[in-house]
Scaffold this active site. Structure first.
Site, PDB file in Angstrom:
ATOM      1  N   SER A   1       0.822  -1.205   0.000  1.00  0.00           N
ATOM      2  CA  SER A   1       0.000   0.000   0.000  1.00  0.00           C
ATOM      3  C   SER A   1       0.863   1.267   0.000  1.00  0.00           C
ATOM      4  O   SER A   1       1.616   1.487  -0.937  1.00  0.00           O
ATOM      5  CB  SER A   1      -0.962  -0.037   1.197  1.00  0.00           C
ATOM      6  OG  SER A   1      -1.971   0.938   1.050  1.00  0.00           O
TER       7      SER A   1
ATOM      8  N   ASP B   1      -8.712  -3.039  -6.604  1.00  0.00           N
ATOM      9  CA  ASP B   1      -8.068  -2.866  -5.300  1.00  0.00           C
ATOM     10  C   ASP B   1      -9.089  -2.314  -4.303  1.00  0.00           C
ATOM     11  O   ASP B   1      -9.685  -1.251  -4.513  1.00  0.00           O
ATOM     12  CB  ASP B   1      -6.898  -1.894  -5.456  1.00  0.00           C
ATOM     13  CG  ASP B   1      -6.134  -1.706  -4.163  1.00  0.00           C
ATOM     14  OD1 ASP B   1      -6.656  -1.002  -3.282  1.00  0.00           O
ATOM     15  OD2 ASP B   1      -5.032  -2.254  -4.035  1.00  0.00           O
TER      16      ASP B   1
ATOM     17  N   HIS C   1      -6.501  -6.071  -1.104  1.00  0.00           N
ATOM     18  CA  HIS C   1      -5.531  -4.985  -0.951  1.00  0.00           C
ATOM     19  C   HIS C   1      -4.353  -5.541  -0.168  1.00  0.00           C
ATOM     20  O   HIS C   1      -4.491  -5.906   0.996  1.00  0.00           O
ATOM     21  CB  HIS C   1      -6.165  -3.809  -0.212  1.00  0.00           C
ATOM     22  CG  HIS C   1      -5.259  -2.617  -0.062  1.00  0.00           C
ATOM     23  ND1 HIS C   1      -4.847  -1.871  -1.152  1.00  0.00           N
ATOM     24  CD2 HIS C   1      -4.685  -2.047   1.022  1.00  0.00           C
ATOM     25  CE1 HIS C   1      -4.070  -0.880  -0.722  1.00  0.00           C
ATOM     26  NE2 HIS C   1      -3.949  -0.970   0.589  1.00  0.00           N
TER      27      HIS C   1
END
Length: 399
Positions: free
Chosen positions: A174, A270, A337
């Site tokens: 991320s 995502d 994610h």
């Protein structure tokens, strides 16, 4: 007659053994006290930190540096909100964390990197390690020093043996995946000449699109991050010489100029981007997207059409990278994610696959130049190997 407490104890022990087997050993935290004198500190002024499991055997001179995720803070109020959490202070970090997925020390669960030096760098600056503001406000006591943390940690790892690295990967999840792109060439430049160095961005390919209300919320947000943290001077010059600094937080404007080989691991849907870029709370005041964002199977046909359009924009933002043979790509159609840190997504019997290949195998084949890997999944819901989940450590962090 058997003691029921004994049975409970045995069940608990077996559960713990199973957890350790799948999650890996817990690794203690290294607090980098020496960084404070350099001004390389978290938002609250506390020392930066990382967790290091030493390499062994054939992996003793191989290094995986993995950057923790956790979103960003775009103004003083937001940064103050992180100041007394693990995302703004090492004082609030747990002292031990489990290493799993790409960080696992199990040959069965991480066959190509299990015996490397595996490092997880904690994230406490809120700028993907790009900020550097000298002044500290005497009221808020906030420190915007992410770029200094980055350099202090890498210098410490070099002194502890990374200066002899033969193989190295800079990876992250991320906001950490974005870090691995923005600092990729700088990472390679600090390592020995001749070392095989590559970068892996997991769920870090954030794209610049309008949200469901027609606003470019994320573009304004990244502009504010860059302004608040003084990030401009620490972003790749190949991007800032062509675009405004805020745009250089988007890999679509930055990644093509990265010279070091890069692997993009990302879900086309995502879950963080759907929740925070496509349909953020401010763009959905009536909450029409709440159920859909929680579980993609709850989405209406109209919402699915919007998400399919998002996928097409995501693929377009990736398209120029596909021209490079050194670029690796695993873009599945899961609603997820971060897929490298979680064992069930990295490598397990029921892990997601593309072309019958797991994430772990695709990344390893790319790193060791066994076979190139650039695969993009068909649209949702075509991939039966995608799990019915969308969890991650930071999925509920609103931008």
């Amino acid at each position: 007659m058997a003691d029921p407490r004994l049975g409970q104890w045995i069940c608990s022990a077996l559960g713990l053994l199973l957890l350790l087997k799948t999650e890996g050993l817990y690794v203690g935290m290294t607090l980098l006290e020496s960084a404070v004198a350099k001004g390389a500190v978290c938002l609250d002024g506390s020392p930066p930190a990382y967790h290091w499991d030493k390499g062994f055997g054939s992996g003793i001179n191989s290094w995986l540096v993995h950057i923790e995720g956790g979103g960003w803070c775009n103004n003083v109020t937001a940064c103050l909100g992180r100041k007394k959490t693990r995302l703004g202070s090492s004082d609030h970090m747990v002292k031990q964390i489990a290493f799993s997925g790409i960080l696992s020390n199990s040959r069965n669960f991480n066959p190509d990197f299990y015996n490397w030096n595996r490092v997880k760098v904690r994230y406490c600056d809120g700028s993907s390690f790009t900020g550097d503001v000298e002044a500290v406000n005497h009221v808020t006591k906030l420190h915007f020093r992410g770029a200094r943390i980055w350099l202090a940690v890498i210098e410490d790892l070099l002194a502890k043996g990374m200066k002899n690295a033969e193989n190295a990967i800079l990876s992250g999840c991320s906001a950490g995946g974005l870090t691995s792109i923005l600092h990729c060439d700088g990472f390679k430049a600090l390592l020995p000449m001749g070392a095989k160095v590559k970068c892996l961005s997991d769920a870090g390919y954030f794209i610049n699109v309008r949200d469901v209300s027609g606003t470019r919320h994320i573009q304004s947000y990244f502009n504010e991050v860059v302004m608040t943290h003084g990030s401009s001077k620490n972003l790749p010059r190949s991007c800032t010489s062509r675009f405004s600094p805020g745009l250089c937080f988007f890999p679509q404007y930055t990644a093509q100029q990265i010279r070091t080989p890069l692997f993009i691991l990302n879900a086309a849907y995502d879950s963080w981007q759907i929740r925070n870029i496509l349909a953020p709370r401010d763009a959905d005041p009536q909450g029409a997207w709440v159920s859909c964002k929680l579980d993609i199977s709850n989405c209406s046909p109209v919402q699915l059409k919007v998400m399919q359009d998002f996928r097409m924009r995501f693929l377009y933002a990736l398209s120029r990278l596909q021209r490079s043979r050194s670029t690796g790509m695993f873009v599945d159609s899961c609603y997820a994610h971060c897929q490298s840190e979680m064992q069930e997504l990295w490598l397990r019997d029921d892990s997601p696959v593309l072309a019958k290949t797991s994430v772990a195998k695709a990344v390893a084949n790319w790193f060791y130049d066994r076979t190139p890997f650039q695969k993009i999944d068909c649209p949702y819901p075509c991939n039966p190997s995608c799990p019915g989940m969308a969890s991650s450590p930071e999925e509920y962090t609103e931008a």
